[in-house]
Design an enzyme around this catalytic site. Structure first.
Site, PDB file in Angstrom:
ATOM      1  N   ALA A 122       0.851  -1.193   0.000  1.00 47.27           N
ATOM      2  CA  ALA A 122       0.000   0.000   0.000  1.00 47.27           C
ATOM      3  C   ALA A 122       0.885   1.242   0.000  1.00 47.27           C
ATOM      4  CB  ALA A 122      -0.901   0.008   1.230  1.00 47.27           C
ATOM      5  N   LYS A 123       0.303   2.373  -0.232  1.00 49.05           N
ATOM      6  CA  LYS A 123       1.024   3.647  -0.104  1.00 49.05           C
ATOM      7  C   LYS A 123      -0.006   4.743   0.069  1.00 49.05           C
ATOM      8  CE  LYS A 123       5.381   4.862  -0.297  1.00 49.05           C
ATOM      9  NZ  LYS A 123       6.510   4.041   0.156  1.00 49.05           N
ATOM     10  N   GLY A 124       0.405   5.816   0.729  1.00 50.97           N
ATOM     11  CA  GLY A 124      -0.514   6.931   0.902  1.00 50.97           C
ATOM     12  C   GLY A 124       0.219   8.245   0.817  1.00 50.97           C
TER      13      GLY A 124
END
Ligand code: NAD
Length: 434
Positions: A122-124
């Site tokens: 994931a990444k944000g």
């Protein structure tokens, strides 16, 4: 059935500000397509692995210090959660965009799979300029972003970590906001926390330590003793300085180091503890370091040496300079320091590249240890963390080395083949929920 990658409607092919031909993200997708072809993934599986599971965009209203309301845009992308809860950093930067976050999330999936950590990717990010925000504004921004993503985050769902311009304090605010809303202290919802709040011993040094573990493994395959090795390190921040220090402790001669202020060369070897203490007392810069002579960044990369550790930023070795690289081993401390176009040039010249998704995976490995310790409520000594980190990195290196031999491919290709195969196999066993 062989994959027809060019006809696949991959979401990563959308044009975006950073997606030029040599960008790390396009480079990553090119390597993904190569591995998918070699594994003969069918079109359905290809599309599954190229598409993020979830993409969330949130508006984040913040009351600024002067009383005005300002609305920021935030992102969280879960690329994959087949191997376990998704894991990936959160970056605060003015140019964060959905395309970049999508690509970085996929990168995390492959990185976790390479080191056999039971996480997806994931990444944000939040589009903001953290330099223009006060500490209070940063805290309100972080807490509202977290509140907007309460249904996404969770120790069993999606676990953020620090990335560009986010640190232990930001993680502490995320953990506190999530905990307040779940009516209990939930330390395992983020990693990279301060040690007093459930962070792990050894996390800060973990990435550099992992770089050194795989570098030593590669040297031993080549029959080179660490104390007979010359090393060049580009970047002297968290990853570069720890890598340089641990190689120095192994008896290697570190002939050049660099940071944003320039390169520093000493043919008889730089005293790394001395350089680290100079940097710490000099506003975290090597500017004016007296123990070496000045060279340019280009000269540094092209030095004759056994090991080159690019640990600064992406796109440092491209088709423009790859043919001038004289190192025997390039260990990618940074993410994406070698472009896809440079891969084949380095391969032709017999340079062994230890790819980023293996070389710098020590960070996510100790993040996994942090999550395990938080869930157990029992904390390990630094010695135990380092021992287990070394074991996992060494075993990941050996796995990939085996895949190289099996298919007669490079370490980078092996890393993507291994990671994609692992996720695809797990998906086949789990099946598609209908
Ligand atoms: P950092 O900010 O601590 O250090 C970066 C270093 O690179 C600094 O010394 C800076 O002066 C130097 N630098 C920047 N531009 C340069 C240039 N043009 N030439 C030479 N030096 C330059 O960052 P870090 O945490 O050490 O991360 C470095 C790289 O490693 C990044 O690509 C990051 O994504 C990657 N990485 C870091 C971690 C981690 O745990 N810190 C984990 C995985 C990957």
């Amino acid at each position: 059935m062989s994959n027809k990658s060019s006809s696949n409607p991959s979401i990563y092919k959308e044009p975006g500000p950073k997606l030029d031909k040599e960008s790390p993200f396009e480079s990553m997708m090119e390597r993904f397509r190569f591995a998918a072809d070699l594994l003969q993934l069918d079109d359905g599986m290809f599309q599954y692995l190229a598409s993020p599971v979830k993409q969330v965009i949130v508006s984040i209203p913040v009351v600024m210090d002067d009383g005005r309301i300002k609305v920021f845009e935030g992102f969280r992308v879960i690329h994959d959660n087949v191997l376990g809860p998704s894991k990936g950093g959160i970056r605060f930067a003015p140019d964060v965009n959905l395309n970049e976050v999508k690509a970085l999330a996929a990168w995390m999936t492959w990185k976790c799979a390479v080191v056999n950590v039971p996480f997806g990717g994931a990444k944000g990010g939040i589009r903001c300029n953290p330099k223009e925000l006060s500490k209070n504004e940063l805290e309100r921004l972080t807490r509202r972003y977290t509140a907007n993503l309460l249904e996404v985050f969770g120790p069993d769902r999606d676990i953020p970590a620090p990335d560009m311009n986010t640190d232990e304090q930001v993680m502490a605010w995320i953990m506190d906001t999530y905990s307040m809303n779940s009516l209990r202290t939930e330390t395992a919802v983020v990693t990279g926390k301060p040690i007093i709040l459930g962070g792990s011993q050894g996390r800060k040094e973990a990435t550099g330590r992992g770089v050194v573990t795989v570098t030593l493994a590669a040297l031993s395959k080549m029959g080179i003793m660490p104390n007979k090795t010359s090393v060049v390190v580009q970047g002297f921040g968290n990853v570069g300085s720890v890598s340089a220090e641990l190689m120095y402790e192994q008896g290697a001669k570190i002939i050049a180091i660099s940071d944003i202020s320039g390169g520093y060369f000493n043919a008889s070897g730089i005293d790394i503890p001395d350089a680290i203490s100079y940097m710490s007392s000099n506003n975290r810069s090597l500017e004016g370091y007296p123990g070496a002579e000045r060279i340019t960044n280009e000269e540094l990369l092209e030095l004759q040496c056994d090991v080159l550790i690019p640990a600064a930023k992406e796109d440092q070795i491209s088709r423009h300079n790859a043919h001038k690289i004289k190192a025997k081993i390039v260990a990618e401390g940074a993410n994406g320091p070698v472009t896809a176009n440079a891969d084949s040039i380095l391969e032709e010249n017999g340079v062994m590249v230890i790819p980023d998704i293996l070389a710098n995976a020590g960070g996510v490995t100790v993040s996994y240890f942090e999550w395990v310790q938080d869930r157990q409520g029992y904390f390990w000594t630094e010695e135990r963390v380092n021992r287990r980190l070394n074991r996992m990195m060494r075993s990941a290196f050996d796995n990939l080395y085996g895949v190289c031999g099996q298919h007669n491919i490079t370490m980078r290709q092996a890393a993507y083949v291994y990671a994609i195969d692992r996720v695809a196999e797990t998906l086949k066993l789990r099946g598609i929920y209908a």
